[in-house]
Design an enzyme around this catalytic site. Structure first.
Site, short mmCIF file in Angstrom:
data_model
loop_
_atom_site.label_atom_id
_atom_site.label_comp_id
_atom_site.label_asym_id
_atom_site.label_seq_id
_atom_site.Cartn_x
_atom_site.Cartn_y
_atom_site.Cartn_z
N ASP A 86 -10.85 1.00 8.21
CA ASP A 86 -9.65 0.19 8.42
C ASP A 86 -8.42 1.03 8.10
O ASP A 86 -8.47 1.96 7.30
CB ASP A 86 -9.69 -1.14 7.64
CG ASP A 86 -9.78 -0.96 6.14
OD1 ASP A 86 -10.09 0.15 5.66
OD2 ASP A 86 -9.53 -1.94 5.43
N CYS A 132 0.83 -1.20 0.00
CA CYS A 132 0.00 0.00 0.00
C CYS A 132 0.87 1.25 0.00
O CYS A 132 0.37 2.36 -0.14
CB CYS A 132 -0.98 0.02 1.17
SG CYS A 132 -2.52 -0.84 0.78
N ASP A 171 -9.39 -3.89 -4.22
CA ASP A 171 -8.06 -3.54 -3.74
C ASP A 171 -7.04 -4.54 -4.28
O ASP A 171 -7.28 -5.75 -4.24
CB ASP A 171 -8.03 -3.54 -2.20
CG ASP A 171 -7.21 -2.39 -1.66
OD1 ASP A 171 -6.11 -2.15 -2.18
OD2 ASP A 171 -7.67 -1.75 -0.70
N ASP A 183 -12.14 -4.06 3.63
CA ASP A 183 -12.98 -2.89 3.37
C ASP A 183 -14.47 -3.20 3.50
O ASP A 183 -15.27 -2.31 3.78
CB ASP A 183 -12.66 -2.30 1.98
CG ASP A 183 -11.41 -1.42 2.02
OD1 ASP A 183 -11.18 -0.75 3.05
OD2 ASP A 183 -10.67 -1.39 1.02
CO CO Z 1 -10.18 0.74 3.81
CO CO Z 2 -8.92 0.15 -0.13
#
Ligand code: CO
Ligand code: CO
Length: 346
Positions: free
Chosen positions: A230, A21, A71, A94
């Site tokens: 999150d 990420c 994602d 998510d």
């Molecule tokens: Co999220």
């Molecule tokens: Co995301």
């Protein structure tokens, strides 16, 4: 046919331009890119893009809403099975962050076909499948493209009761902030990519990132919590600032209470850093009253996470119950009436 030892010799993270990420576009760039687009008003869209939420929520009937999210990212660890598990747990998160239950998932795959053995892809997908199954969801298909940089993740559809969801926009002054996983994963996976941490240090981070946020989400709903997100690429403070702005409140966070993975501080002291942390810091500079926080605390608080924990605003009367039923949950601060900043560190 590739042998087990030839597969183990492949360092997946060497094929990634940047880790996990940490490769996410910065929130400033993203806002700028989205700015010219008209927002699509539809009464059935209960949660759209405006509140920086984790997933969209589309109401189908009085008691049924779809929770949809996607994602995917390049390898953040070398082991393909762990990579698959972590990417899937991150995508499923998510749905949990919105108070949904995952129903179906689609694989999203970019893979350097012909350059590394296809058995590597099998292991990535096996990791993803195992997490989807653990979540009680069903894999229904996917899409692959050939790409020198591998990427893996999921598009996930979940269901929720539209009257009982978790959003960024529902924090109230007096709520207690709870975080359910440690931070420092960005620093440690980056250090591992550079060969600077061993398996003993990486182990707890792999376990943490692959852990589903299912329990944290279900306990929140059961206790009447209404606000959660999150913690992923924007770091604790980036996601906290989304809650602050969507709820028009200020979050008072005590940096000394934030749980940190063992070894993350040492990685920081050894000079490990990520581009994501630099972008997060720049975006947050004026949104945070940094108070008397130390440079180390600040660096950890903007560290981009992958598959991080839930950050929930829990009504104070329910905090003890929440902490007792969610493993690893820690109280890190409180919600106060809106002041000059999104976040005040104290
Ligand atoms: Co999220
Ligand atoms: Co995301």
């Amino acid at each position: 046919m590739a042998t087990a030892s030839s597969l183990a010799a492949i360092r997946l993270t060497e094929l990634a331009r940047c880790a996990g990420c940490a490769s996410k576009m910065g929130p400033g760039d993203l806002s700028q890119a989205l700015a010219p687009l008209p927002s699509q008003a539809d009464p059935r869209l209960l949660v759209g893009a405006e509140t920086f939420d984790d997933a969209g929520i589309f109401v189908v009937s009085d008691d049924l809403a779809l929770v949809q999210t996607v994602d995917f990212f390049a390898p953040i660890v070398d082991d393909p099975y762990w990579y698959g598990q972590i990417a899937a747990a991150n995508a499923l998160s998510d749905v949990y962050a919105m108070g949904g239950e995952p129903l179906t998932a689609l694989n999203i795959v970019a893979f350097p076909a012909g350059k590394i053995p296809v058995e590597v892809l099998s292991e990535i997908l096996r990791g993803g499948h195992d997490k989807v199954r653990e979540a009680g969801a069903v894999l229904v298909g996917g899409h692959t493209v050939v790409d020198d940089e591998p990427k893996y993740g999921l598009a996930v559809t979940g269901r929720a009761d539209p009257r009982r969801i978790l959003t960024n926009a529902a924090a109230r002054p007096g709520d207690v902030l709870v975080l359910t996983k440690p931070i420092g994963a960005g620093l440690l996976t980056t250090a591992a990519k550079q060969g600077r941490v061993d398996d003993a240090v990486l182990g707890p981070v792999l376990q943490g990132m692959s852990r589903l946020n299912a329990e944290a989400s279900r306990a929140a709903l059961a206790l009447g919590v209404r606000c959660a997100t999150d913690v992923t690429g924007f770091g604790v403070l980036g996601h906290a600032s989304h809650i602050a702005r969507a709820s028009n409140v200020t979050l008072r966070i005590d940096p000394s209470r934030i749980p940190v993975y063992p070894g993350a501080r040492e990685a920081l002291a050894a000079g490990v850093g990520t581009g994501g942390a630099v972008r997060n810091r720049a975006y947050l500079e004026t949104r945070v009253d940094w108070g008397a926080s130390t440079a180390e605390e600040q660096a950890l608080l903007v560290d981009p996470q992958t598959s991080g924990g839930l950050l929930a605003a829990v009504p104070s009367a329910r905090v003890a119950d929440y902490l007792s039923c969610v493993a690893g949950a820690v109280e890190i601060g409180e919600v106060v009436p809106r002041q000059g900043h999104d976040i005040a560190l104290a």
